[in-house]
Write a protein that holds these residues in place. Sequence first.
Motif, short mmCIF file in Angstrom:
data_model
loop_
_atom_site.label_atom_id
_atom_site.label_comp_id
_atom_site.label_asym_id
_atom_site.label_seq_id
_atom_site.Cartn_x
_atom_site.Cartn_y
_atom_site.Cartn_z
N TYR A 32 0.81 -1.23 0.00
CA TYR A 32 0.00 0.00 0.00
C TYR A 32 0.84 1.28 0.00
O TYR A 32 0.48 2.27 -0.62
N LYS A 33 1.99 1.23 0.68
CA LYS A 33 2.82 2.44 0.69
C LYS A 33 3.37 2.74 -0.70
O LYS A 33 3.51 3.90 -1.09
N ASN A 34 3.66 1.69 -1.42
CA ASN A 34 4.18 1.88 -2.77
C ASN A 34 3.09 2.41 -3.71
O ASN A 34 3.38 3.18 -4.63
N ILE A 35 1.85 1.98 -3.47
CA ILE A 35 0.73 2.50 -4.28
C ILE A 35 0.55 4.00 -4.00
O ILE A 35 0.41 4.81 -4.92
N ILE A 36 0.59 4.36 -2.72
CA ILE A 36 0.43 5.78 -2.36
C ILE A 36 1.61 6.60 -2.90
O ILE A 36 1.45 7.76 -3.30
N HIS A 37 2.77 6.00 -2.94
CA HIS A 37 3.95 6.66 -3.51
C HIS A 37 3.66 7.11 -4.95
O HIS A 37 3.94 8.25 -5.34
N GLN A 38 3.06 6.24 -5.72
CA GLN A 38 2.73 6.61 -7.11
C GLN A 38 1.58 7.63 -7.14
O GLN A 38 1.53 8.48 -8.03
N CYS A 39 0.67 7.55 -6.16
CA CYS A 39 -0.38 8.57 -6.06
C CYS A 39 0.26 9.95 -5.90
O CYS A 39 -0.20 10.94 -6.49
N THR A 40 1.29 10.01 -5.09
CA THR A 40 1.96 11.28 -4.84
C THR A 40 2.55 11.82 -6.13
O THR A 40 2.36 12.99 -6.49
N ARG A 41 3.23 10.96 -6.87
CA ARG A 41 3.84 11.40 -8.13
C ARG A 41 2.76 11.86 -9.12
O ARG A 41 2.90 12.86 -9.79
N CYS A 42 1.68 11.10 -9.18
CA CYS A 42 0.61 11.44 -10.12
C CYS A 42 -0.10 12.74 -9.70
O CYS A 42 -0.43 13.58 -10.54
N ALA A 43 -0.31 12.90 -8.41
CA ALA A 43 -0.99 14.11 -7.93
C ALA A 43 -0.13 15.35 -8.16
O ALA A 43 -0.64 16.40 -8.55
N ILE A 44 1.18 15.22 -7.96
CA ILE A 44 2.07 16.37 -8.22
C ILE A 44 1.99 16.73 -9.71
O ILE A 44 1.98 17.91 -10.08
N HIS A 104 -4.68 15.33 -2.66
CA HIS A 104 -3.39 14.64 -2.53
C HIS A 104 -2.22 15.50 -3.01
O HIS A 104 -1.12 15.37 -2.50
N TYR A 105 -2.47 16.39 -3.98
CA TYR A 105 -1.33 17.26 -4.33
C TYR A 105 -1.10 18.34 -3.30
O TYR A 105 0.03 18.80 -3.12
N PHE A 106 -2.14 18.73 -2.57
CA PHE A 106 -1.89 19.64 -1.46
C PHE A 106 -1.08 18.94 -0.37
O PHE A 106 -0.10 19.49 0.14
N ASP A 138 -0.50 16.57 -11.47
CA ASP A 138 -1.75 17.32 -11.64
C ASP A 138 -1.54 18.77 -11.17
O ASP A 138 -1.56 19.71 -11.95
N GLY A 139 -1.27 18.93 -9.88
CA GLY A 139 -1.20 20.28 -9.30
C GLY A 139 -0.09 21.13 -9.88
O GLY A 139 -0.32 22.26 -10.34
N TRP A 140 1.12 20.59 -9.85
CA TRP A 140 2.29 21.34 -10.34
C TRP A 140 2.56 20.96 -11.79
O TRP A 140 3.69 20.97 -12.24
N GLY A 141 1.51 20.56 -12.50
CA GLY A 141 1.66 20.14 -13.88
C GLY A 141 0.41 20.50 -14.66
O GLY A 141 0.22 21.63 -15.07
N GLY A 142 -0.47 19.51 -14.82
CA GLY A 142 -1.63 19.69 -15.69
C GLY A 142 -2.51 20.86 -15.29
O GLY A 142 -2.86 21.71 -16.13
N SER A 143 -2.87 20.93 -14.03
CA SER A 143 -3.74 22.03 -13.59
C SER A 143 -3.04 23.37 -13.77
O SER A 143 -3.63 24.35 -14.25
#
Length: 651
Positions: A224-236, A584-586, A238-243
């Motif tokens: 689960y920690k590794n899954i959340i790790h990728q969530c963090t990368r994906c959310a960043i 999650h990006y916040f 979004d926030g500091w990227g796509g959005s």
Amino acid sequence: MAEEVVKVESRTVDPAEQQMLKRAQAEGIETIWDRADKMKPCPIGSEGACCRICSQGPCRVPPPKKAKPGEEQKKQAVGVCGATAETIVARNFARMVAAGSAAHTDHARGVAHLFKEVAHGRAPGYELKDAGKLRAIARDYDVPLSVGEGDDKKSRSKEEIAQDLAEKVLAEFGQQSGELVFSSKRAPKKRVELWRGLDVMPRGFDREVVEIMHRTHMGVDQDYKNIIHQCTRCAISDGWGGSMLATELQDVLFGTPVPVLGDSNLGVLKEDHVNVIIHGHEPLLPELINAASQDPEMLEYAKSKGAKGIQLAGICCSANEILMRHGIPVAANFLGQELAIITGAVDAMVVDVQCQFQALASLVKCFHTKLITTDERGRIEGETMYIPFDDHHGPEIARKVLKEAIDNFPNRRAPVIIPEQKYPCVVGFSMETIRYLLGGSIRGSYYTLNDNIIGGRVRGIGGVVGCNNVRTLHDNAHLSMVKELIKNDVVVLTTGCNAIACAKEGLLTPEAAIKYCGAGLAEVCETVGIPPVLHMGSCVDNARILLAAAACVRAGGLGNDISDLPAAGAAPEWMSEKAISIGHYFVSSGVYTIFSAAWPTTGSEILTDYLFHGLESELGGMWDFELDPVVAAQKMIAHIDKKRAALGIDK
Ligand code: CUV
Ligand code: SF4
């Protein structure tokens, strides 16, 4: 409906919407609240404890009941493949992040494509409005602003710069390795180093979303920690990227918002005008519909059909976009979309993507309203009309849409009932505006936000954003949370449906400072002449909040990372997957982020504890959940005070 009548006060706090709900009840028209009453959410699914990613399931692994004294505690079940609750709940959470991030980056993709066409002069109706911002972005992307050396040095035209920039931003969608430009250049240095150390720097917009889909496929990532790790990368990404890219390029194309006065609530509709509701998220076509609505030819045409004029009004984030840039009034937020139609006064509802009820298609049949879809990604079965937008024929398409609305004006059938509620709001607080008004980059002046925070007049910053959720009393959590924050001298930055809720309550006016704020915040608002709640735009504009936070860090005196700031974020009535990606990006940016309404990981205590506590030591930010919005606000304040104490600026 023959069912017993539900008190409308238990559904929304908005008097205008209560009036429309009464009409719906009297006339037997079904709304989202009626459907919600009939639909009981699945308790296992709502905890995130149901896995249906392979056909050996669905596997349900809800937390076992707590053992009575003397009884042995039952273990939590695992899926048929052995997947633990942690894995299953994390996978469901991750897929929400992926979908939310996909929505924002796909929005950015559309803007980037239009930007390219404008740069090449192939998109009539559009221009490169904000040349200063264009150059700032180009600098980040290493696009040369001039050619030649010494005496031969010549600056390049905005078109030349934009053409190069367009290629560079479009390449980031399919980029396979390296880092995204905004993530590495716009976040505070310390944050970037932290992300690099944790190996969560996003590599490419599409890659991060696809990788979540892969990792959460049957039998892949089961840590689960590794899954959340990728969530963090994906959310960043979004926030500091796509959005951020969507926001920045929209500013270049349509102008960076500056303060403007607007109106809000259903009272903005006009009985004797052609009323056109703009609903959705992407302002590309709405920009041109706005321009067309002022075209004398169009106005003449409206008059020929017996209307006095054309009234545009918005719903959801497309509304926020045209409100901020043009002062186009906002009619309602997410939960008001049906209620606008129930006025009987809406001649066309024009939708693009995201947050549009499918129920609109059947509802418009009870009225004369035309439901016009405009995006090939967002068709609605039973739509009245499909007028697809494309970059090359914008003005023509905009006129066609308006003409449909005007032609429909004489077809009104149901009596028109427009609530009288209509409240002014001051909007358009882009990061640039806030920096200008509050002197963020120059310390020492009385008005500087940082100095006001250090001096204690402003206790901290609260970002309150996000949707409505039919499972909670409409707008109540938004308003009670925001009021509690400003009462305690926390200045609120708002976007999305929270911003619209605040507008409808009069919180986006300088006068609100006197009525609702603590003495310190009231003094600052009065001196500068701003509302205590600053409308920063749509949901992709949450990137503006990130930029404002980064600007605060850079201005100095409040630590050297976003996680040092006395700040907290919240989405008190969230419902969409986008909200989870935003949250999650916040968190990934170092912000304490609290949600109300519902929490999707309660199926695993271990995972929830990791999100709520474990992440703080890694990212400096963490999630939290609290049903009561006032208690949630107090928890935000407690976090703000904790950060103040760490900075040594507690009173
Ligand atoms: Ni994008 S995502 S309901 S409109 S804020 Fe409003 Fe904002 Fe949520 Fe949708
Ligand atoms: Fe069940 Fe495992 Fe298939 Fe999920 S992946 S449905 S837990 S067997």
